[in-house]
Design an enzyme around this catalytic site. Structure first.
Site, PDB file in Angstrom:
ATOM      1  N   ASP A  61       0.833  -1.199   0.000  1.00 13.56           N
ATOM      2  CA  ASP A  61       0.000   0.000   0.000  1.00 13.56           C
ATOM      3  C   ASP A  61       0.874   1.257   0.000  1.00 13.56           C
ATOM      4  O   ASP A  61       1.881   1.317   0.709  1.00 13.56           O
ATOM      5  CB  ASP A  61      -0.876  -0.012   1.268  1.00 13.56           C
ATOM      6  CG  ASP A  61      -1.826   1.164   1.327  1.00 13.56           C
ATOM      7  OD1 ASP A  61      -2.765   1.217   0.522  1.00 13.56           O
ATOM      8  OD2 ASP A  61      -1.612   2.064   2.182  1.00 13.56           O
ATOM      9  N   GLU A 115       1.634  -0.417  -4.959  1.00 12.54           N
ATOM     10  CA  GLU A 115       0.654   0.584  -5.367  1.00 12.54           C
ATOM     11  C   GLU A 115       1.367   1.908  -5.610  1.00 12.54           C
ATOM     12  O   GLU A 115       1.700   2.632  -4.665  1.00 12.54           O
ATOM     13  CB  GLU A 115      -0.426   0.761  -4.296  1.00 12.54           C
ATOM     14  CG  GLU A 115      -1.579   1.631  -4.792  1.00 12.54           C
ATOM     15  CD  GLU A 115      -2.110   2.628  -3.777  1.00 12.54           C
ATOM     16  OE1 GLU A 115      -3.154   3.246  -4.052  1.00 12.54           O
ATOM     17  OE2 GLU A 115      -1.471   2.821  -2.717  1.00 12.54           O
TER      18      GLU A 115
HETATM   19  C1  ARE Z   1      -9.093   8.915   5.808  1.00 14.19           C
HETATM   20  C2  ARE Z   1      -9.841  10.196   5.465  1.00 14.19           C
HETATM   21  C3  ARE Z   1      -8.870  11.364   5.342  1.00 14.19           C
HETATM   22  C4  ARE Z   1      -8.078  11.509   6.657  1.00 14.19           C
HETATM   23  C5  ARE Z   1      -7.393  10.184   6.953  1.00 14.19           C
HETATM   24  C6  ARE Z   1      -6.668  10.212   8.282  1.00 14.19           C
HETATM   25  O1  ARE Z   1     -10.541  10.013   4.218  1.00 14.19           O
HETATM   26  O2  ARE Z   1      -9.604  12.552   5.104  1.00 14.19           O
HETATM   27  O3  ARE Z   1      -7.091  12.504   6.489  1.00 14.19           O
HETATM   28  O4  ARE Z   1      -8.361   9.127   6.988  1.00 14.19           O
HETATM   29  O5  ARE Z   1      -7.577  10.406   9.309  1.00 14.19           O
HETATM   30  C7  ARE Z   1      -7.798   5.041   2.450  1.00 14.19           C
HETATM   31  C8  ARE Z   1      -8.810   6.082   2.013  1.00 14.19           C
HETATM   32  C9  ARE Z   1      -8.538   7.429   2.652  1.00 14.19           C
HETATM   33  C10 ARE Z   1      -8.423   7.289   4.171  1.00 14.19           C
HETATM   34  C11 ARE Z   1      -7.264   6.331   4.419  1.00 14.19           C
HETATM   35  C12 ARE Z   1      -6.996   6.112   5.891  1.00 14.19           C
HETATM   36  O6  ARE Z   1      -8.756   6.210   0.605  1.00 14.19           O
HETATM   37  O7  ARE Z   1      -9.607   8.309   2.343  1.00 14.19           O
HETATM   38  O8  ARE Z   1      -8.185   8.556   4.761  1.00 14.19           O
HETATM   39  O9  ARE Z   1      -7.606   5.048   3.861  1.00 14.19           O
HETATM   40  O10 ARE Z   1      -8.136   5.654   6.543  1.00 14.19           O
HETATM   41  C13 ARE Z   1      -2.944   8.700  -2.944  1.00 14.19           C
HETATM   42  C14 ARE Z   1      -1.874   7.676  -2.594  1.00 14.19           C
HETATM   43  C15 ARE Z   1      -2.381   6.252  -2.621  1.00 14.19           C
HETATM   44  C16 ARE Z   1      -3.672   6.085  -1.828  1.00 14.19           C
HETATM   45  C17 ARE Z   1      -4.681   7.090  -2.368  1.00 14.19           C
HETATM   46  C18 ARE Z   1      -5.999   7.022  -1.609  1.00 14.19           C
HETATM   47  O11 ARE Z   1      -0.763   7.822  -3.461  1.00 14.19           O
HETATM   48  O12 ARE Z   1      -1.381   5.421  -2.066  1.00 14.19           O
HETATM   49  O13 ARE Z   1      -4.145   8.441  -2.236  1.00 14.19           O
HETATM   50  N1  ARE Z   1      -4.185   4.711  -1.874  1.00 14.19           N
HETATM   51  C19 ARE Z   1      -3.897   3.742  -0.782  1.00 14.19           C
HETATM   52  C20 ARE Z   1      -5.078   2.820  -0.489  1.00 14.19           C
HETATM   53  C21 ARE Z   1      -6.203   3.599   0.141  1.00 14.19           C
HETATM   54  C22 ARE Z   1      -5.764   4.138   1.489  1.00 14.19           C
HETATM   55  C23 ARE Z   1      -4.342   4.533   1.534  1.00 14.19           C
HETATM   56  C24 ARE Z   1      -3.477   4.367   0.478  1.00 14.19           C
HETATM   57  C25 ARE Z   1      -3.804   4.948   2.830  1.00 14.19           C
HETATM   58  O14 ARE Z   1      -5.452   2.136  -1.643  1.00 14.19           O
HETATM   59  O15 ARE Z   1      -7.378   2.822   0.283  1.00 14.19           O
HETATM   60  O16 ARE Z   1      -6.552   5.303   1.825  1.00 14.19           O
HETATM   61  O17 ARE Z   1      -3.379   3.749   3.479  1.00 14.19           O
HETATM   62  C26 ARE Z   1      -3.368  11.332  -7.533  1.00 14.19           C
HETATM   63  C27 ARE Z   1      -2.004  10.840  -7.079  1.00 14.19           C
HETATM   64  C28 ARE Z   1      -2.123   9.624  -6.194  1.00 14.19           C
HETATM   65  C29 ARE Z   1      -3.102   9.871  -5.062  1.00 14.19           C
HETATM   66  C30 ARE Z   1      -4.452  10.278  -5.653  1.00 14.19           C
HETATM   67  C31 ARE Z   1      -5.493  10.554  -4.585  1.00 14.19           C
HETATM   68  O18 ARE Z   1      -3.893  10.430  -8.469  1.00 14.19           O
HETATM   69  O19 ARE Z   1      -1.228  10.508  -8.202  1.00 14.19           O
HETATM   70  O20 ARE Z   1      -0.854   9.319  -5.659  1.00 14.19           O
HETATM   71  O21 ARE Z   1      -3.247   8.646  -4.315  1.00 14.19           O
HETATM   72  O22 ARE Z   1      -4.290  11.443  -6.449  1.00 14.19           O
HETATM   73  O23 ARE Z   1      -5.054  11.590  -3.757  1.00 14.19           O
END
Ligand code: ARE
Ligand code: CA
Length: 478
Positions: free
Chosen positions: A187, A224
């Site tokens: 992740d 990822e």
């Molecule tokens: C939640 C709340 C937030 C709060 C946080 C902490 O929504 O508002 O700040 O909690 O309290 C998942 C959810 C998030 C969640 C998080 C933790 O999607 O909403 O936050 O869990 O509970 C980037 C990253 C990429 C990431 C995506 C979501 O690069 O790695 O954002 N994806 C992975 C997982 C997710 C997970 C996380 C990471 C965190 O698959 O399920 O988040 O562990 C462009 C950029 C990307 C960027 C994208 C979105 O495309 O190129 O890099 O992705 O925008 O911002």
């Protein structure tokens, strides 16, 4: 770390998003094994913060590396891995190494651990302030240092350059390997330095031979790294020794099957001119747990179970085409994008209920049980490494191709009828279309397609047909 360790003649993984371990074990035995699925990606297994109303994303807020979540505990996890391996289905675990939870509320985890997040104290690991980067908000994706060292979504950012931190991670991953898993989804890999990750991967054990892996098998790693272009951190920084999730794939195919692009453009699909990673380095999907609900990347291009006709066509294209390591998404039904999986009044996740027809209910969508999808998983196994041949298009939204002499597929995404003699590559005979039905007890429950001595068949797909695709292969011959 690029070998998925699949059993012979299996090629597709399924993400059983938020499923409980006991249900996954049952599913391996009663469905995934027999239907030829190769592996399951399970939701994060490490202890997470309990957030009120139990949104799905709480599982990405790590409290410790104890295996205890709403999917089950360590004992159930180990049982699941053993049972799935036994029927030829591998387990890949989604692991969160980039960060820990930062939520301020009295932080209590699914395994009973506590944390003082304001002080970055996680006694159940233990981690303390010194193990994290200094707090800064990640805002600027054009600054690679900020992407790696600042806080993604304000989650406290671990410093993988430190030996102590690396060793905690290695121990956690090795404990999963001891349980018999075959690999990991990393992740938020974009937010960690590739050279630190390499060190961690290098310290992982070989897979354990006791559960059917050949000696010296290395874990499969898929990272990822969302890269749709234009940022400082690139997918090509990560594919030297391990694979990467290719996010362009679902975005472009989403556009194609939404009709924003034409299917005829896909003749060269998979080539580097599309900006895609090399096939052997790419894990691909039509949608994932993020972008099916507007998180992550891909936006309105992404197709999901909510538009089933186009979705099934896109998934069929993915599975018919040789590019990449394919992953099928299996969802719970949602309207609220924060909502977690179906649960009871005690917040225990509900088990899917299987209908007599084989589909799921009780809040679960189970795309992997849609016949049009699992029959294409079988198609992918049957055609194996055969190359694409006999590409045909009406120069618009109808295309067809063969996979050598093993399989043939045709798509009609336009408003006019497809009714035409096409070269299938297959030997003469009567075949069963595995989209409208399947071969069952020697009989075809769907359309039959006759291939003549010249390998030609009359292919018909009308704009109003339930499915815009037909597919035949050597193991569905009557
Ligand atoms: C939640 C709340 C937030 C709060 C946080 C902490 O929504 O508002 O700040 O909690 O309290 C998942 C959810 C998030 C969640 C998080 C933790 O999607 O909403 O936050 O869990 O509970 C980037 C990253 C990429 C990431 C995506 C979501 O690069 O790695 O954002 N994806 C992975 C997982 C997710 C997970 C996380 C990471 C965190 O698959 O399920 O988040 O562990 C462009 C950029 C990307 C960027 C994208 C979105 O495309 O190129 O890099 O992705 O925008 O911002
Ligand atoms: Ca980081």
């Amino acid at each position: 770390y690029k070998n998925p360790n699949y059993e012979e003649n299996r090629r597709t993984m399924v993400h059983l998003f938020e499923w409980k371990f006991a249900d996954i074990a049952d599913e391996c035995e009663r469905f995934l094994g027999p239907m030829g699925y190769a592996a399951v990606q399970v939701s994060p297994v490490q202890e997470n913060l309990i957030i009120s109303k139990r949104p799905w994303y709480e599982r990405y807020q790590t409290m410790s590396y104890k295996i205890e979540t709403r999917s089950g505990n360590e004992r159930l996890f180990k049982q699941m891995v053993r049972r799935c391996n036994k029927v030829g289905v591998r387990i890949f675990v989604d692991v969160i190494l980039n960060h820990m939870t930062s939520n301020k509320i009295p932080a209590i985890g699914t395994g009973g651990s506590t944390a003082l997040t304001t002080d970055k104290e996680y006694p159940a690991v233990p981690y303390s302030k010194v193990h994290f980067h200094k707090t800064c908000a990640l805002k600027d994706y054009s600054n690679a240092t900020e992407v790696r060292e600042c806080e993604l979504l304000s989650l406290h950012d671990l410093d993988q350059r430190q030996e102590y931190v690396r060793q905690k991670m290695v121990n956690f991953l090795n404990s999963l390997i001891d349980a018999g898993v075959a690999g990991f989804r990393i992740d938020a890999a974009k937010h960690m330095y590739p050279e630190d990750l390499e060190i961690i991967y290098g310290r992982l054990k070989d897979l354990i031979p006791g559960q059917g892996f050949p000696k010296k098998s290395r874990p499969f790693v898929y990272q990822e790294v969302i890269d749709l272009g234009g940022e400082s951190v690139k997918k090509s920084d990560y594919n030297k020794t391990a694979t990467v999730v290719e996010f362009l794939f679902g975005r472009i195919l989403g556009d194609a099957f939404r009709g924003i692009r034409q299917l005829r453009e896909l003749e060269t699909w998979g080539d580097s001119l599309w900006g895609l990673l090399p096939s052997r380095d790419a894990v691909v999907m039509i949608d994932n747990h993020d972008n099916q609900r507007g998180h992550g990347a891909g936006g309105s291009s992404i197709l999901t179970y909510k538009t089933p006709k186009q979705y099934k066509m896109a998934v069929a294209f993915m599975l018919a085409h040789p590019y990449g390591f394919a992953r099928v998404m299996s969802s719970f039904d949602f309207n609220d994008t924060n909502a977690g999986p179906p649960n009871d009044s005690q917040e225990n996740i509900l088990s899917p209920i299987i209908n007599t027809g084989g589909t799921c209910t009780n809040g679960w969508v189970c795309e992997h049980r849609w016949p049009q999808i699992y029959n294409m998983v079988a198609f992918r196994n049957v055609v194996a490494d055969a190359a694409i041949t006999n590409w045909w298009t009406n120069d618009d939204d109808q295309v067809a191709f063969s996979r050598g002499n093993k399989g043939f597929v045709a798509f009609n995404n336009g408003n006019t009828a497809l009714r035409r003699w096409l070269t299938t590559g297959l030997s003469a005979g009567r075949y069963c279309d595995v989209i409208s039905g399947m071969l069952s007890g020697g009989r075809c429950t769907g359309k039959t397609i006759d291939v003549n001595e010249n390998s030609l068949a009359l292919i018909e797909i009308l704009p109003n047909d339930l499915d815009g695709v037909v597919a035949i292969h050597g193991k569905a011959k009557l």
